[in-house]
Design an enzyme around this catalytic site. Structure first.
Site, PDB file in Angstrom:
ATOM      1  N   SER A 142       0.832  -1.251  -0.099  1.00 11.04           N
ATOM      2  CA  SER A 142       0.057   0.009   0.034  1.00 11.04           C
ATOM      3  C   SER A 142       0.904   1.258   0.013  1.00 11.04           C
ATOM      4  O   SER A 142       0.399   2.371  -0.112  1.00 11.04           O
ATOM      5  CB  SER A 142      -0.997   0.070   1.171  1.00 11.04           C
ATOM      6  OG  SER A 142      -0.030  -0.076   2.349  1.00 11.04           O
ATOM      7  N   HIS A 146       1.312   3.932   6.905  1.00 11.96           N
ATOM      8  CA  HIS A 146       0.651   4.982   5.728  1.00 11.96           C
ATOM      9  C   HIS A 146       1.179   6.286   6.059  1.00 11.96           C
ATOM     10  O   HIS A 146       1.688   6.416   7.143  1.00 11.96           O
ATOM     11  CB  HIS A 146      -0.804   4.691   5.802  1.00 11.96           C
ATOM     12  CG  HIS A 146      -1.527   3.503   5.040  1.00 11.96           C
ATOM     13  ND1 HIS A 146      -2.799   3.121   5.389  1.00 11.96           N
ATOM     14  CD2 HIS A 146      -0.950   2.666   4.523  1.00 11.96           C
ATOM     15  CE1 HIS A 146      -2.968   2.022   4.771  1.00 11.96           C
ATOM     16  NE2 HIS A 146      -1.807   1.613   4.157  1.00 11.96           N
ATOM     17  N   ASP A 170      -7.959   5.984   4.918  1.00 12.89           N
ATOM     18  CA  ASP A 170      -7.914   4.856   5.776  1.00 12.89           C
ATOM     19  C   ASP A 170      -9.228   4.930   6.703  1.00 12.89           C
ATOM     20  O   ASP A 170      -9.525   4.112   7.601  1.00 12.89           O
ATOM     21  CB  ASP A 170      -6.821   4.857   6.699  1.00 12.89           C
ATOM     22  CG  ASP A 170      -5.669   4.651   5.980  1.00 12.89           C
ATOM     23  OD1 ASP A 170      -4.343   4.627   6.397  1.00 12.89           O
ATOM     24  OD2 ASP A 170      -5.469   4.095   4.729  1.00 12.89           O
TER      25      ASP A 170
END
Lengths: 200, 171
Positions: free
Chosen positions: B44, B83, B110
């Site tokens: 990701s 992230h 998210d």
């Protein structure tokens, strides 16, 4: 890797200095304990074991505490810090002890003779690229008994210290097998030599 | 092998293991981060981080800024997520921030992840307390070793057993 055993010959890789030294050390210890009759003193090993296990205990306790308490709490951080410090302190102490106190000692022991107690401290070393076994023998004498009615005065020193350097080639053959009798004969010579200097 | 020798050899093994572990703990104390070393498990964050990269984390006192890459855990879930912070609101209360994160390689932020658990219904932000650490640096590829160990646990035990045995016998 040395193959050892009372009945089997010790065989090493003759191009490996460390193995040569270790084989000699083991044979030396064997001789001193059995034939020469010294009782080995394990003080150095025991002290290092104590310090080492203390450090491991601290590390283990700290790990256990840290596992069951969240890291964010200042108490957890504190106790983790304490256990880390104790561990590395013990580690450092062990190293310092080996470097300053134990040095190159491979055997220390004592035996009671007719003249009292004789303590022996034997250190061995090899220099880089120099295929010689450097032995450092130190004997301490205590509790000398005065001979009754002896007229001659023999001056005896409290301790004596001798160094001997022998080429490995005198003791190891082509295949790297240690010649036990040759080795022991030389050790007997060195010990006798050292004892003799005591009586000067 | 007498008792003294067994104790000596065992001590050597223990000192080695604890040496590694205590160094890790010391590093964690220095960086103020419980787990200063993590492995990237998902794609990701590509092209920045790939699966198998090792990340170095720390937790400095200054507030988190937009653009910083964080490793965080959503309350109730075990898996840490790496992230980037894309939005933040600082609360008037001291030490409190509201953060929104999104993976570089993801199309959405998210929030869907935050609200996956029933208990987290309506959770729109994460807070600094959810953050495990902020990324300060990385090492590519090396983490694949850990991924292999996790995917094939037999490898792990085999390796540990072999190393332990070798050390014990060759001392």
């Amino acid at each position: 890797m040395t193959t050892e055993g009372k009945d089997r010959a010790i065989k090493v890789d003759k191009s490996n200095m460390l193995e040569l030294k270790n084989a000699c050390d083991e044979a030396l210890k064997e001789y001193l304990e059995s034939t020469a009759g010294y009782r080995q003193s394990h003080r150095h090993t025991d002290i290092k074991l104590l310090i080492g296990y203390l450090g491991c205990a601290a590390a283990g306790a700290g790990s256990y505490y840290g596992y069951y308490h969240p890291f964010e709490l200042s108490e957890t951080k504190f106790w983790t810090f304490v256990s880390v410090v104790i561990y590395f302190l013990c580690n450092a102490l062990m190293t310092l002890y080996a470097y300053f106190i134990e040095k190159e000692t491979v055997f220390t022991g004592s035996k009671t003779t007719a003249n009292g107690t004789q303590t022996i401290t034997v250190g061995s070393s090899v220099k880089h690229y120099n295929p010689y076994y450097d032995l450092d023998i130190r004997m301490d004498f205590s509790g000398a008994r005065a001979g009754s009615g002896s007229s001659s005065v023999t001056k005896t020193k409290k301790w004596t210290h001798q160094q001997f350097s022998t080429a490995f080639r005198f003791w190891f053959d082509e295949d790297g097998v240690l010649a036990q009798d040759q080795f022991e004969a030389d050790i007997v010579k060195f010990l006798a030599n050292t004892e003799a200097t005591h009586l000067e | 092998m007498n008792l003294r020798q067994i104790l000596s050899n065992s001590l050597n093994v223990l000192m080695m293991l604890f040496g590694v572990f205590m160094s890790y703990k010391a590093w964690g104390l220095y960086t103020n981060c419980e787990s200063p070393l993590v492995v990237v498990l998902s794609e990701s964050m590509e092209p920045a981080f790939a699966r198998g990269d090792i990340l170095f984390l720390s937790n400095p006192k200054k507030p988190i800024d937009i653009g910083e890459i964080c490793v965080f855990k959503i309350p109730g879930r075990d898996i840490p997520i790496v992230h980037r912070v894309i939005d933040r609101h600082d609360s008037s209360k001291a030490d409190s921030q509201f953060l929104l994160t999104k993976g570089d390689n993801n199309n959405v932020d998210d929030r869907g992840l935050y609200q996956e658990l029933y208990t987290n219904r309506g959770k729109m932000w994460i807070e600094p307390k959810d953050i495990v650490g902020r990324v300060q640096g990385f090492l590519p590829y090396v983490g694949m070793f850990t991924i292999f160990m996790t995917d094939y646990p037999m490898l792990k035990y085999a390796l540990l057993g072999a190393v332990g045995l070798l050390v014990f016998l060759y001392e």
